[in-house]
Design an enzyme around this catalytic site. Structure first.
Site, PDB file in Angstrom:
ATOM      1  N   ASP A  40      66.499 -32.419  13.636  1.00  0.00           N
ATOM      2  CA  ASP A  40      65.398 -31.398  13.899  1.00  0.00           C
ATOM      3  C   ASP A  40      64.817 -31.663  15.490  1.00  0.00           C
ATOM      4  OD1 ASP A  40      63.907 -28.885  13.330  1.00  0.00           O
ATOM      5  OD2 ASP A  40      63.086 -29.726  11.710  1.00  0.00           O
ATOM      6  N   GLU A  94      67.989 -27.332  16.873  1.00  0.00           N
ATOM      7  CA  GLU A  94      67.036 -27.202  17.884  1.00  0.00           C
ATOM      8  C   GLU A  94      66.879 -25.562  18.199  1.00  0.00           C
ATOM      9  OE1 GLU A  94      69.222 -25.397  19.675  1.00  0.00           O
ATOM     10  OE2 GLU A  94      68.405 -26.158  21.787  1.00  0.00           O
ATOM     11  N   TRP A  95      67.091 -24.847  17.139  1.00  0.00           N
ATOM     12  CA  TRP A  95      66.746 -23.319  17.008  1.00  0.00           C
ATOM     13  C   TRP A  95      67.276 -22.525  17.965  1.00  0.00           C
ATOM     14  CZ3 TRP A  95      61.619 -26.223  17.587  1.00  0.00           C
ATOM     15  CH2 TRP A  95      61.438 -27.025  16.719  1.00  0.00           C
ATOM     16  N   GLY A  96      68.250 -22.761  18.393  1.00  0.00           N
ATOM     17  CA  GLY A  96      68.896 -22.190  19.586  1.00  0.00           C
ATOM     18  C   GLY A  96      68.214 -22.243  20.883  1.00  0.00           C
ATOM     19  N   ASP A 110      63.843 -20.335  12.101  1.00  0.00           N
ATOM     20  CA  ASP A 110      63.863 -20.731  10.654  1.00  0.00           C
ATOM     21  C   ASP A 110      63.878 -19.235   9.742  1.00  0.00           C
ATOM     22  OD1 ASP A 110      63.241 -23.246  11.079  1.00  0.00           O
ATOM     23  OD2 ASP A 110      61.741 -23.602  10.053  1.00  0.00           O
TER      24      ASP A 110
END
Ligand code: GLA
Length: 389
Positions: free
Chosen positions: A156, A189-191, A211
């Site tokens: 994460d 890393e959520w883009g 998320d």
């Protein structure tokens, strides 16, 4: 294909999703990973514990999920204590995991399944409780995970101290490689740093978005973001639009079928995110639709893309290893609508006729070249279309 990875760099092995890319074994994820992760159903609540994880592993076997291809049983955040021990090692929470993590991994392995764990490329994980992250502890934590028998790491991005993402994620890749244990590496890393442009050869999959939530609006927004990135995915390097919400109760079954269909057409990882001890038969019917799963897991490993999108009506096409196409007719609007496409539009060669397999109705029809359906509001019709012999 990203600008930074010109086609001329691809050896035949790499193009086929096998072999090594910067030491990363692409053959660990030749098709998108399938399994389960607790986060979407438990968040940080106490029901995330050993009992749940073992019951899920049992259920994978008894329900047929394992035989349908779901392999990974993955722990998310909150499995550890807030402090490392005096040797600097992470410590499993003794309330949630009274027998430790290695015992859970052993149990999962004994069922013919694989085991995954989670930490963050930061000083702490994302939970407000503040569990320790692996930043500057990469080698020690990777060795601990390998000693547990970990087969999959989700890494994460919280509390990253503003440090360079490529360096943080690459250092953990190298730490995992140094353990000598084959571990699928999931970058989360959520883009934020456009991982599709650099994470091929760093991780096997990378989150492309923030998320997911268990709502139609969230699922739709994420699907649209991820659909635009089709060219960057392939065997051993997948876009990850986040884990499934199917069965969590915030969408109806038509919407969950759309969620599952879109993820399959996008060759997304299929990580079940519901509590399998309490899901409905309708949820299981979705998760166990082997024909839709086969679309996701097609060995060609191409992420499907829109060939036409107008007024919330979408035609998506996914090239398949047998020369056919996965075709999704997706209606994001609030009214039923007729969606029509043709074999030519989805990229099939000219032929006298085509076989059209409906992957939700499980029926095959012949057509002359037109594929069409009346699609309910928020619904998706999915077909496998092949030129007739
Ligand atoms: C982040 C991740 C989620 C989940 C939580 C856990 O938000 O994106 O998928 O792992 O952290 O705290």
């Amino acid at each position: 294909m990203s600008d930074q990875q010109p086609a001329t760099d691809l050896g035949p092995d790499r193009a086929a999703g096998s072999g090594l890319d910067h030491g990363l074994d692409l053959s660990l994820a030749p098709t998108p990973p399938m399994g389960w992760n607790n986060w979407n159903t438990t968040n940080d609540r106490p029901e995330f514990n050993e009992e749940m994880v073992l019951a899920t592993a049992d259920f994978f076997v008894s329900s047929g999920l394992r035989d349908a291809g779901y392999v990974y049983i993955n722990l998310d955040d909150c499995w550890a204590l807030p402090e490392r021990d005096r040797h600097g090692d992470l410590v499993p929470d003794p309330v949630r995991f009274p027998h430790g993590i290695a015992a859970v991994a052993d149990y999962v392995h004994s069922k013919g399944l694989k085991f995954g764990i989670y930490t963050s490329a930061g000083s702490h994980t994302c939970s407000p409780v503040g569990f320790p992250g692996a930043l500057d502890h990469e080698e020690q934590d990777a060795l601990l995970f390998a000693s547990y028998g970990v087969d999959y790491l989700k890494y994460d991005n919280c509390h990253n101290e503003g440090r360079d993402a490529v360096q943080r994620y690459t250092r953990m890749r190298d730490a995992l490689l140094a353990t000598g244990r084959p571990i699928v590496y999931s970058i989360c890393e959520w883009g934020q740093n456009s991982p599709w442009t650099w994470a091929r050869g760093v991780g096997h999959l990378w989150r492309t978005t923030g998320d997911i939530e268990d709502t139609w609006a969230s699922m739709l927004a994420i699907a649209k973001q991820n659909l635009a990135l089709a060219e960057y995915a392939g065997p051993g390097h997948w876009n990850d639009p986040d884990m499934l919400e199917v069965g969590n109760g915030g969408m109806n079954d038509v919407e969950y079928r759309s969620h599952f269909s879109l993820w399959a057409v996008m060759a997304a990882p299929l990580l079940i995110g519901s509590d399998l001890r309490t899901v409905t038969p309708q949820t299981m019917e979705i998760l166990l639709n082997t024909e839709v799963i086969a679309l996701d897991q097609d060995p060609l490993g191409v992420q499907g893309a829109p060939v036409r999108s107008e007024g919330g009506l979408h035609v998506l096409a996914k090239p398949l290893a047998d020369g056919g196409r996965g075709v999704a007719l997706f209606n994001e609007t609030d009214q039923a609508a007729r969606i029509v496409t043709t074999a030519a539009e989805v990229g099939l060669p000219a032929a006298d006729g085509y076989q059209v397999r409906d992957l939700w109705a499980h029926e095959t029809q012949k057509c002359g070249g037109t594929v069409e359906a009346e699609v309910p509001a928020h619904g998706t019709a999915v077909y496998r279309v092949t030129a007739a012999e």
